[in-house]
Design a protein around this motif. Sequence first.
Motif, PDB file in Angstrom:
ATOM      1  N   THR A   1      48.627  54.992  38.489  1.00 53.04           N
ATOM      2  CA  THR A   1      49.248  55.045  37.168  1.00 53.04           C
ATOM      3  C   THR A   1      48.125  55.177  36.150  1.00 53.04           C
ATOM      4  O   THR A   1      47.185  54.385  36.167  1.00 53.04           O
ATOM      5  CB  THR A   1      50.043  53.742  36.882  1.00 53.04           C
ATOM      6  OG1 THR A   1      50.982  53.526  37.929  1.00 53.04           O
ATOM      7  CG2 THR A   1      50.766  53.828  35.560  1.00 53.04           C
TER       8      THR A   1
ATOM      9  N   LEU B   1      49.616  52.174  31.825  1.00 51.59           N
ATOM     10  CA  LEU B   1      49.597  50.761  32.209  1.00 51.59           C
ATOM     11  C   LEU B   1      49.494  49.849  30.991  1.00 51.59           C
ATOM     12  O   LEU B   1      50.045  48.747  30.993  1.00 51.59           O
ATOM     13  CB  LEU B   1      48.411  50.461  33.130  1.00 51.59           C
ATOM     14  CG  LEU B   1      48.588  50.692  34.612  1.00 51.59           C
ATOM     15  CD1 LEU B   1      47.313  50.323  35.360  1.00 51.59           C
ATOM     16  CD2 LEU B   1      49.768  49.911  35.161  1.00 51.59           C
TER      17      LEU B   1
ATOM     18  N   ARG C   1      47.588  44.317  34.656  1.00 51.49           N
ATOM     19  CA  ARG C   1      47.117  45.393  35.539  1.00 51.49           C
ATOM     20  C   ARG C   1      46.192  46.348  34.798  1.00 51.49           C
ATOM     21  O   ARG C   1      45.221  46.848  35.361  1.00 51.49           O
ATOM     22  CB  ARG C   1      48.315  46.165  36.140  1.00 51.49           C
ATOM     23  CG  ARG C   1      48.932  45.429  37.311  1.00 51.49           C
ATOM     24  CD  ARG C   1      50.011  46.229  38.027  1.00 51.49           C
ATOM     25  NE  ARG C   1      49.572  47.566  38.415  1.00 51.49           N
ATOM     26  CZ  ARG C   1      50.350  48.650  38.354  1.00 51.49           C
ATOM     27  NH1 ARG C   1      51.597  48.553  37.928  1.00 51.49           N
ATOM     28  NH2 ARG C   1      49.907  49.824  38.724  1.00 51.49           N
ATOM     29  N   TRP C   2      46.502  46.619  33.513  1.00 50.25           N
ATOM     30  CA  TRP C   2      45.633  47.473  32.702  1.00 50.25           C
ATOM     31  C   TRP C   2      44.236  46.863  32.598  1.00 50.25           C
ATOM     32  O   TRP C   2      43.235  47.558  32.771  1.00 50.25           O
ATOM     33  CB  TRP C   2      46.235  47.674  31.308  1.00 50.25           C
ATOM     34  CG  TRP C   2      45.367  48.485  30.400  1.00 50.25           C
ATOM     35  CD1 TRP C   2      45.335  49.845  30.281  1.00 50.25           C
ATOM     36  CD2 TRP C   2      44.378  47.997  29.487  1.00 50.25           C
ATOM     37  NE1 TRP C   2      44.390  50.225  29.353  1.00 50.25           N
ATOM     38  CE2 TRP C   2      43.787  49.104  28.846  1.00 50.25           C
ATOM     39  CE3 TRP C   2      43.932  46.720  29.144  1.00 50.25           C
ATOM     40  CZ2 TRP C   2      42.789  48.980  27.887  1.00 50.25           C
ATOM     41  CZ3 TRP C   2      42.934  46.592  28.187  1.00 50.25           C
ATOM     42  CH2 TRP C   2      42.369  47.718  27.569  1.00 50.25           C
TER      43      TRP C   2
END
Length: 152
Positions: A8, A13, A20-21
């Motif tokens: 992604t 994100l 997660r980013w």
Amino acid sequence: MPKTPLQTPLHQLYDEDFVRWVEATVACLKTRDIDQLDWEGLIEEIEDLGKSARRELESRISVLLVHLLKRCYVNSPDDYRGWQLTIVEQRNALKRLLKQSPSLKTYFQNVLDEVYQDALTEASTAYPLGEFPAEYSFSRELAALLADEFWD
């Protein structure tokens, strides 16, 4: 070592899963993979770090000033100890913050009068019969504000 494309894109994100980013951004930074970085998000977050530190400084100064005002201008001996403990707590936190970010000392001088007005409003609301000084009455020296007892 070949770079592995992200499943992604980081910019996607950023809005979908911030943790997660952050993890993916850190991974890209560690591997020096600048091609996949979400530059706009990274810039925004770094700018927010500075804003956060300034907000913390303002908040801690405000709490300190509210309690200094109460301790110096409200005749309530039963409350003195609690106010003094809060003064000590805020002073210690401010010292740590300023040690981590010495450049905030300049910012302190720039916001002192505005923060004082907010603290004055809070103290006056809590103690409407109190006679608080309309203008800043404590030392403008940071070292004195973080150490001196301004009450008798």
